[in-house]
Scaffold this motif. Structure first.
Motif, short mmCIF file in Angstrom:
data_model
loop_
_atom_site.label_atom_id
_atom_site.label_comp_id
_atom_site.label_asym_id
_atom_site.label_seq_id
_atom_site.Cartn_x
_atom_site.Cartn_y
_atom_site.Cartn_z
N LEU A 1 0.82 -1.20 0.00
CA LEU A 1 0.00 0.00 0.00
C LEU A 1 0.86 1.26 0.00
N SER A 2 1.92 1.22 0.82
CA SER A 2 2.79 2.41 0.86
C SER A 2 3.42 2.67 -0.50
N HIS A 3 3.79 1.59 -1.19
CA HIS A 3 4.38 1.77 -2.54
C HIS A 3 3.35 2.27 -3.54
N GLU A 4 2.13 1.70 -3.45
CA GLU A 4 1.10 2.09 -4.42
C GLU A 4 0.52 3.45 -4.13
N LEU A 5 0.52 3.88 -2.86
CA LEU A 5 -0.08 5.18 -2.52
C LEU A 5 0.86 6.35 -2.69
N ASN A 6 2.14 6.08 -2.77
CA ASN A 6 3.10 7.20 -2.90
C ASN A 6 2.83 8.03 -4.15
N THR A 7 2.61 7.40 -5.28
CA THR A 7 2.39 8.13 -6.55
C THR A 7 1.09 8.91 -6.52
N PRO A 8 -0.07 8.31 -6.14
CA PRO A 8 -1.31 9.13 -6.08
C PRO A 8 -1.18 10.29 -5.10
N LEU A 9 -0.51 10.07 -3.95
CA LEU A 9 -0.36 11.16 -3.00
C LEU A 9 0.50 12.29 -3.59
N ALA A 10 1.56 11.89 -4.30
CA ALA A 10 2.41 12.92 -4.93
C ALA A 10 1.62 13.71 -5.96
N ILE A 11 0.75 13.02 -6.73
CA ILE A 11 -0.07 13.71 -7.74
C ILE A 11 -1.03 14.68 -7.07
N VAL A 12 -1.68 14.23 -5.98
CA VAL A 12 -2.63 15.10 -5.27
C VAL A 12 -1.91 16.32 -4.70
N LYS A 13 -0.73 16.07 -4.07
CA LYS A 13 0.02 17.17 -3.44
C LYS A 13 0.46 18.18 -4.51
N SER A 14 1.00 17.69 -5.63
CA SER A 14 1.44 18.62 -6.69
C SER A 14 0.27 19.35 -7.31
N SER A 15 -0.85 18.66 -7.44
CA SER A 15 -2.04 19.32 -8.00
C SER A 15 -2.51 20.42 -7.09
N LEU A 16 -2.49 20.18 -5.76
CA LEU A 16 -2.89 21.23 -4.82
C LEU A 16 -1.94 22.42 -4.90
N ASP A 17 -0.64 22.11 -5.00
CA ASP A 17 0.34 23.21 -5.10
C ASP A 17 0.11 24.02 -6.38
N ASN A 18 -0.10 23.33 -7.49
CA ASN A 18 -0.31 24.03 -8.76
C ASN A 18 -1.59 24.83 -8.74
N LEU A 19 -2.66 24.24 -8.11
CA LEU A 19 -3.91 24.96 -8.03
C LEU A 19 -3.76 26.24 -7.22
N GLU A 20 -3.06 26.11 -6.07
CA GLU A 20 -2.86 27.30 -5.23
C GLU A 20 -2.02 28.35 -5.96
N HIS A 21 -0.96 27.90 -6.67
CA HIS A 21 -0.08 28.86 -7.37
C HIS A 21 -0.84 29.56 -8.50
N ALA A 22 -1.67 28.79 -9.25
CA ALA A 22 -2.42 29.39 -10.36
C ALA A 22 -3.43 30.40 -9.87
N LEU A 23 -4.14 30.04 -8.81
CA LEU A 23 -5.15 30.96 -8.29
C LEU A 23 -4.51 32.18 -7.66
N ALA A 24 -3.37 31.98 -6.99
CA ALA A 24 -2.71 33.12 -6.34
C ALA A 24 -2.13 34.08 -7.37
N SER A 25 -1.63 33.54 -8.51
CA SER A 25 -1.03 34.42 -9.52
C SER A 25 -2.09 35.27 -10.20
N ARG A 26 -3.32 34.84 -10.22
CA ARG A 26 -4.40 35.58 -10.84
C ARG A 26 -5.24 36.35 -9.83
N ASP A 27 -4.84 36.22 -8.60
CA ASP A 27 -5.59 36.87 -7.53
C ASP A 27 -7.03 36.37 -7.52
N ALA A 28 -7.16 35.09 -7.88
CA ALA A 28 -8.51 34.53 -7.98
C ALA A 28 -8.84 33.57 -6.84
N LEU A 29 -8.02 33.50 -5.79
CA LEU A 29 -8.28 32.60 -4.66
C LEU A 29 -9.14 33.31 -3.64
#
Length: 676
Positions: free
Chosen positions: A451-479
């Motif tokens: 489980l730890s091996h299989e969950l590492n990749t989905p967790l990394a995708i979720v974490k990076s997606s959250l970071d990208n979402l926050e960065h995109a919204l913050a750059s447009r002042d849309a958050l």
């Protein structure tokens, strides 16, 4: 109850064999007795008929006076001392008197004892003698008789008054002794040997009874032991038997023969064989005392039945050890003309000897069979118990506490799985069960790492997606401001999931590290002392005590694993101990190993959690607040793994006073590796 005891109980059921044999021998003994009864009864009937047709001098029917043989001299003094041996066989005279008759070489003796509370006294020669207390004696022979009046006004000698004219053969005068006491009076006299009479009449008269005949007598023939009849019996009686001819009331008129108690081969059973026969085989035996040969009269139920015309038989104890006696009473003559009773007795050791031998042989055979059957069943039960014990031991060793198999199947199949019987079926069922449990346990044990091996990749995708979402919204002042808390919660959840995944990976690596640890001989005192010194700065204001044994406590173990387990215990105890509380670390030897106990002041353990404390991912600490790292409950699980790796166990208990908790780590040591 163990299997061997149950089979032993089954073996004891074979005791029914000797019991059935014992019943069979008793039945055989009964049949042998019945055969002897029939044979002796036929002999008695034949002997009785022989006496009738041979013209033997048999007694006439009816009542008679029996004359006993006086073995000791009798002195005529009116007292009954000389009559004491004959008193048990006194004959009733009227309703309140007893009569004893005896004879010897000197003459014929009469002794009468009369009970009378009120007395009317007179001498025999007085005119009122018939109105006083008196006896009338009548001597009879061949239709002639002569009567005598016996009376006395005072104790002492008396002279009888002759009531009839003189007759040849009868005495012209009689004298005797008269004695009295508070219960009545006694009369004793002697007739000369020359007096010839065959009937005797005696009458007892009370002076106060006006309606009785003062001269009435009870006249009866005289019965006595007859040597002629004894000779006749000796000629007719079967060999080995004792015959006695009795008058109808039971008086012995003749006897012949004696009881021969030897068996068919002359053998005589010992006291034990006689006891066995009397206790286990023989039916009820009558007492031998009433059948004594010395008694002049026999008053027995068998004689009463014979008087009624029916032969009777009885088995009684013999006079010699181990013998029994069969007695048969047969009537002599028909019931309406009964002349007497013939008593035929035959002693036998044959029946006891045959019964004892049959019982002994049966018991020896039965107990031999019982012993062999018991040994066979015991051997079978022992082998069965050993095979079941192997199955039990294999089942107990096959699986460890965490569900892993200890390599049992790596060395071969489950014990006795090749056996063709029911235990083989059971072993094969165990084998299939453990194979399924082993596969499922391996799957669960590796599930965390997978489980730890299989969950590492989905967790990394979720974490990076959250970071990208926050960065995109913050750059447009849309958050929006109201969306910021939701984004923070998502980040916190992803961080917690990452922590859980890393912890599962660490747990898998920790199990492998504990299994691969190397052992050495270590003095546990130094390990515990070093840990205690390291914990003092961490305890702060809390009081930490350390109790160690005086002698070295050496154990073949992995010291780093022991220290790691103590670290987990101390961390757990410290979190529950109040700032001003106490902790106590102790070491002691126990059962070939060592026991380390860490007690702390604090709340007691919940009863529902005491059996689950050392499982993985179980924790009693308060839930962490958002943003804090979660407590995964792996510390006590590591303690359990270390204890099991050292052949021991981990446990927890509440202190007796309820003021804290104690955690116990029991270690037996690691196995020593052998050099090839």
């Amino acid at each position: 109850m163990s299997l061997r005891r149950k089979l032993l109980l089954v073996a004891l059921c074979t005791l029914a064999l000797p019991v059935a044999g014992w019943l069979y021998v008793r039945q055989m003994e009964t049949l042998l007795r019945e055969g002897q009864v029939q044979a002796l009864t036929a002999s008695a009937r034949a002997l009785a008929r022989s006496l009738l047709v041979s013209g033997a001098a048999l007694p006439a029917g009816g009542e008679g006076w029996y004359v006993q043989r006086a073995e000791t001299p009798i002195t005529v003094d009116g007292y009954g001392d000389d009559w004491a041996p004959l008193t048990p066989w006194s004959q009733p005279l009227g309703t309140h008197a007893k009569l004893l008759l005896a004879e010897d070489a000197d003459g014929f003796y009469l002794y009468a004892q009369v009970r009378a509370v009120r007395r009317v006294r007179a001498d025999a020669g007085d005119a009122n003698a018939l109105q006083a207390d008196h006896l009338v004696l009548s001597l009879e022979r061949d239709g002639q008789r002569r009567r005598y009046l016996l009376a006395s006004a005072a104790p002492g000698p008396f002279a009888a008054r002759v009531l009839d004219p003189p007759a040849a053969g009868f005495p012209d005068s009689l004298s005797g002794q008269w004695q009295e006491d508070g219960s009545g009076y006694r009369v004793e006299l002697r007739l000369p040997r020359e007096a010839a009479f065959d009937r005797l009449g005696v009458g007892v008269h009370d002076g106060g009874a006006a309606d009785a005949d003062p001269l009435g007598v009870d006249s009866r023939p005289l019965w006595r032991y007859s040597a002629a009849l004894a000779q006749e019996l000796s000629l007719l009686a079967p060999d080995g038997t004792r015959a006695r001819l009795l008058a109808p009331p039971g008086w012995v008129l003749a006897r012949s023969g004696r009881l021969a108690g030897t068996g068919a081969d002359g053998a005589q059973p010992g006291w034990f064989a006689a006891l066995v026969y009397r206790s286990l085989l023989a039916r009820r035996l009558e007492d031998a005392q009433p059948w004594t040969d010395d008694a002049p009269r026999l008053d027995l139920p068998e004689i009463a039945r014979a008087r009624a015309g029916e032969p009777a038989a009885v088995w009684r104890a013999g006079e010699t050890r181990g013998s029994v006696v069969l007695a048969v009473a047969a009537p002599v003559g028909p019931p309406d003309e009964l002349h007497g009773v013939l008593l035929l007795e035959q002693a036998s050791r044959t029946v006891p000897l045959l019964a004892n031998r049959a019982l002994l042989g049966l018991l020896l055979t039965s107990f031999g069979v019982l012993l062999v059957a018991g040994l066979i069943l015991l051997a079978f039960a022992t082998r069965l118990s050993m095979r079941l014990g192997r199955l039990r031991d294999a089942a107990e060793r096959a699986q460890q506490a965490d569900g892993r198999l200890d390599g049992l199947f790596a060395k071969g199949r489950f014990p006795m799985s090749e056996a063709p019987d029911e235990l083989g079926d059971l072993a094969r069922s165990f084998e299939r069960l453990f194979e399924a449990v082993g596969g499922y346990t391996d799957y669960l044990r590796t599930l965390a790492s997978k489980l730890s091996h299989e969950l590492n990749t989905p967790l990394a995708i979720v974490k990076s997606s959250l970071d990208n979402l926050e960065h995109a919204l913050a750059s447009r002042d849309a958050l929006p401001a109201e969306a910021r808390p939701y984004l923070d919660r998502a980040r916190d959840g992803v961080a917690r999931l990452g922590t859980l995944v890393r912890a599962m990976s660490e747990a898998s690596r920790m199990e492998r590290a504990i299994a691969a640890a190397e052992a050495e001989d270590v003095d546990l005192r130094e390990v515990v002392r070093g840990c205690a010194e390291a914990y003092r700065p961490l305890a702060g204001a809390r009081r930490l005590e350390c109790a160690l044994p005086e002698a070295p406590l050496t154990l073949h173990c992995a010291p780093e694993l022991v220290a790691q387990a103590l670290d987990k215990l101390f961390d757990n105890a410290l979190s529950f101990t109040p700032p001003d509380g106490w902790l106590r670390l102790s070491l002691r030897a126990r059962d070939g190993g060592a026991e380390i106990e860490l007690a702390n002041q604090g709340p007691p353990l919940p009863a529902a959690m005491q059996g689950r404390l050392f499982d993985s991912l179980v924790s009693l600490r308060d839930k962490a607040t958002p943003g804090d790292a979660p407590h995964l409950g792996l510390g006590l699980y590591v303690v359990r793994l270390v204890a099991e790796r050292h052949g021991g166990a981990a446990a927890a208990r509440n202190l007796e006073d309820g003021g804290g908790v104690a955690f116990i780590l029991f270690l037996r040591g690691l196995p020593r590796q052998r050099l090839a």
